[in-house]
Motif scaffolding. Structure first.
Motif, PDB file in Angstrom:
ATOM      1  N   ALA A 294       0.829  -1.208   0.000  1.00  0.00           N
ATOM      2  CA  ALA A 294       0.000   0.000   0.000  1.00  0.00           C
ATOM      3  C   ALA A 294       0.866   1.262   0.000  1.00  0.00           C
ATOM      4  O   ALA A 294       0.548   2.235  -0.699  1.00  0.00           O
ATOM      5  CB  ALA A 294      -0.938  -0.013   1.209  1.00  0.00           C
ATOM      6  N   ALA A 295       1.949   1.255   0.762  1.00  0.00           N
ATOM      7  CA  ALA A 295       2.856   2.413   0.779  1.00  0.00           C
ATOM      8  C   ALA A 295       3.507   2.606  -0.589  1.00  0.00           C
ATOM      9  O   ALA A 295       3.614   3.738  -1.077  1.00  0.00           O
ATOM     10  CB  ALA A 295       3.919   2.239   1.858  1.00  0.00           C
ATOM     11  N   ALA A 296       3.920   1.523  -1.215  1.00  0.00           N
ATOM     12  CA  ALA A 296       4.535   1.623  -2.544  1.00  0.00           C
ATOM     13  C   ALA A 296       3.530   2.151  -3.570  1.00  0.00           C
ATOM     14  O   ALA A 296       3.882   2.970  -4.427  1.00  0.00           O
ATOM     15  CB  ALA A 296       5.082   0.266  -2.974  1.00  0.00           C
ATOM     16  N   CYS A 297       2.295   1.712  -3.475  1.00  0.00           N
ATOM     17  CA  CYS A 297       1.260   2.183  -4.401  1.00  0.00           C
ATOM     18  C   CYS A 297       0.944   3.660  -4.163  1.00  0.00           C
ATOM     19  O   CYS A 297       0.730   4.416  -5.124  1.00  0.00           O
ATOM     20  CB  CYS A 297      -0.003   1.338  -4.258  1.00  0.00           C
ATOM     21  SG  CYS A 297       0.202  -0.364  -4.828  1.00  0.00           S
ATOM     22  N   ALA A 298       0.934   4.097  -2.916  1.00  0.00           N
ATOM     23  CA  ALA A 298       0.710   5.513  -2.618  1.00  0.00           C
ATOM     24  C   ALA A 298       1.871   6.354  -3.132  1.00  0.00           C
ATOM     25  O   ALA A 298       1.664   7.442  -3.680  1.00  0.00           O
ATOM     26  CB  ALA A 298       0.524   5.710  -1.115  1.00  0.00           C
ATOM     27  N   LEU A 299       3.090   5.858  -2.984  1.00  0.00           N
ATOM     28  CA  LEU A 299       4.255   6.558  -3.526  1.00  0.00           C
ATOM     29  C   LEU A 299       4.166   6.655  -5.053  1.00  0.00           C
ATOM     30  O   LEU A 299       4.467   7.694  -5.644  1.00  0.00           O
ATOM     31  CB  LEU A 299       5.551   5.864  -3.109  1.00  0.00           C
ATOM     32  CG  LEU A 299       6.837   6.486  -3.646  1.00  0.00           C
ATOM     33  CD1 LEU A 299       7.004   7.915  -3.139  1.00  0.00           C
ATOM     34  CD2 LEU A 299       8.024   5.629  -3.246  1.00  0.00           C
ATOM     35  N   ALA A 300       3.718   5.578  -5.686  1.00  0.00           N
ATOM     36  CA  ALA A 300       3.547   5.596  -7.143  1.00  0.00           C
ATOM     37  C   ALA A 300       2.514   6.638  -7.555  1.00  0.00           C
ATOM     38  O   ALA A 300       2.688   7.323  -8.571  1.00  0.00           O
ATOM     39  CB  ALA A 300       3.131   4.212  -7.637  1.00  0.00           C
ATOM     40  N   LEU A 301       1.465   6.799  -6.770  1.00  0.00           N
ATOM     41  CA  LEU A 301       0.455   7.810  -7.075  1.00  0.00           C
ATOM     42  C   LEU A 301       1.037   9.213  -6.984  1.00  0.00           C
ATOM     43  O   LEU A 301       0.796  10.056  -7.853  1.00  0.00           O
ATOM     44  CB  LEU A 301      -0.744   7.677  -6.131  1.00  0.00           C
ATOM     45  CG  LEU A 301      -1.844   8.713  -6.317  1.00  0.00           C
ATOM     46  CD1 LEU A 301      -2.442   8.643  -7.715  1.00  0.00           C
ATOM     47  CD2 LEU A 301      -2.922   8.531  -5.260  1.00  0.00           C
ATOM     48  N   VAL A 302       1.813   9.478  -5.953  1.00  0.00           N
ATOM     49  CA  VAL A 302       2.425  10.806  -5.794  1.00  0.00           C
ATOM     50  C   VAL A 302       3.384  11.082  -6.951  1.00  0.00           C
ATOM     51  O   VAL A 302       3.363  12.171  -7.545  1.00  0.00           O
ATOM     52  CB  VAL A 302       3.143  10.929  -4.435  1.00  0.00           C
ATOM     53  CG1 VAL A 302       3.946  12.207  -4.351  1.00  0.00           C
ATOM     54  CG2 VAL A 302       2.136  10.861  -3.301  1.00  0.00           C
ATOM     55  N   VAL A 303       4.205  10.103  -7.302  1.00  0.00           N
ATOM     56  CA  VAL A 303       5.167  10.285  -8.392  1.00  0.00           C
ATOM     57  C   VAL A 303       4.432  10.500  -9.717  1.00  0.00           C
ATOM     58  O   VAL A 303       4.781  11.397 -10.498  1.00  0.00           O
ATOM     59  CB  VAL A 303       6.135   9.084  -8.469  1.00  0.00           C
ATOM     60  CG1 VAL A 303       6.962   9.115  -9.740  1.00  0.00           C
ATOM     61  CG2 VAL A 303       7.022   9.062  -7.246  1.00  0.00           C
ATOM     62  N   ALA A 304       3.393   9.713  -9.983  1.00  0.00           N
ATOM     63  CA  ALA A 304       2.635   9.868 -11.230  1.00  0.00           C
ATOM     64  C   ALA A 304       1.940  11.227 -11.280  1.00  0.00           C
ATOM     65  O   ALA A 304       1.889  11.863 -12.341  1.00  0.00           O
ATOM     66  CB  ALA A 304       1.613   8.744 -11.363  1.00  0.00           C
ATOM     67  N   ALA A 305       1.426  11.683 -10.155  1.00  0.00           N
ATOM     68  CA  ALA A 305       0.760  12.986 -10.116  1.00  0.00           C
ATOM     69  C   ALA A 305       1.753  14.110 -10.391  1.00  0.00           C
ATOM     70  O   ALA A 305       1.449  15.046 -11.149  1.00  0.00           O
ATOM     71  CB  ALA A 305       0.085  13.183  -8.762  1.00  0.00           C
ATOM     72  N   LEU A 306       2.924  14.036  -9.797  1.00  0.00           N
ATOM     73  CA  LEU A 306       3.939  15.056 -10.059  1.00  0.00           C
ATOM     74  C   LEU A 306       4.416  15.008 -11.513  1.00  0.00           C
ATOM     75  O   LEU A 306       4.678  16.049 -12.129  1.00  0.00           O
ATOM     76  CB  LEU A 306       5.109  14.909  -9.090  1.00  0.00           C
ATOM     77  CG  LEU A 306       4.794  15.254  -7.636  1.00  0.00           C
ATOM     78  CD1 LEU A 306       5.978  14.908  -6.736  1.00  0.00           C
ATOM     79  CD2 LEU A 306       4.387  16.703  -7.477  1.00  0.00           C
TER      80      LEU A 306
END
Length: 158
Positions: free
Chosen positions: A125-137
């Motif tokens: 879940a943490a890795a997926c949340a990090l992926a969301l932040v990176v994709a959004a940026l």
């Protein structure tokens, strides 16, 4: 509206991680089990945003060179920026939450069987949340026009 600052996102994530850790000290026994599927929905959104970012970037670059249609409606780009900013601001606290959960679980893996079982789900879940932040940026970055100066060209710090 300026670009989302990474330090603001980091501050939100750290604050949420601290709150999560304190809450888990008191409430962990009532938490449902965490599976590896817990945060995968965030990954689906991250993949969609990253795909849209690459598409937008290609269309904007085609317009700069004059090849193909290369036209993206300005309102579509503005909406993409809004989605990117919102996703980054959702992803950062969610990342903080899962980091807080991991900080709570990792030292307890050897003494609590349920903590050992929940660690994999929290890490995914943490890795997926990090992926969301990176994709959004990344989406936010791809929405810039080609002639636009870099974010910190005016001397602002990140």
């Amino acid at each position: 509206m300026g670009p989302t600052r990474r330090r603001d996102l980091a501050a939100a994530a750290l604050l949420t991680a601290a709150v999560a850790y304190v809450l888990l000290l008191v409430l962990y026994r009532w938490f449902p089990p965490l599976t590896v599927w817990t945060g995968v929905s965030l990954l689906a959104v991250a993949i969609a945003e990253a795909g849209w970012a690459f598409y937008l970037r290609n269309k904007i670059n085609e317009g700069e060179i004059g090849v193909g249609s290369g036209r993206v409606h300005p309102l579509a780009v503005a909406r993409s920026v809004v989605i990117a900013k919102a996703s980054a601001w959702v992803g950062a606290p969610v990342l903080g939450w899962w980091v807080g959960v991991l900080v709570y679980l990792l030292p307890r893996r050897s003494t609590m069987r349920v903590a050992a079982e929940d660690t994999a789900g929290a890490a995914v879940a943490a890795a997926c949340a990090l992926a969301l932040v990176v994709a959004a940026l990344w989406l936010q970055h791809c929405c810039k026009s080609p002639g636009e100066p870099p974010e910190n060209a005016n001397g602002a710090t990140d």
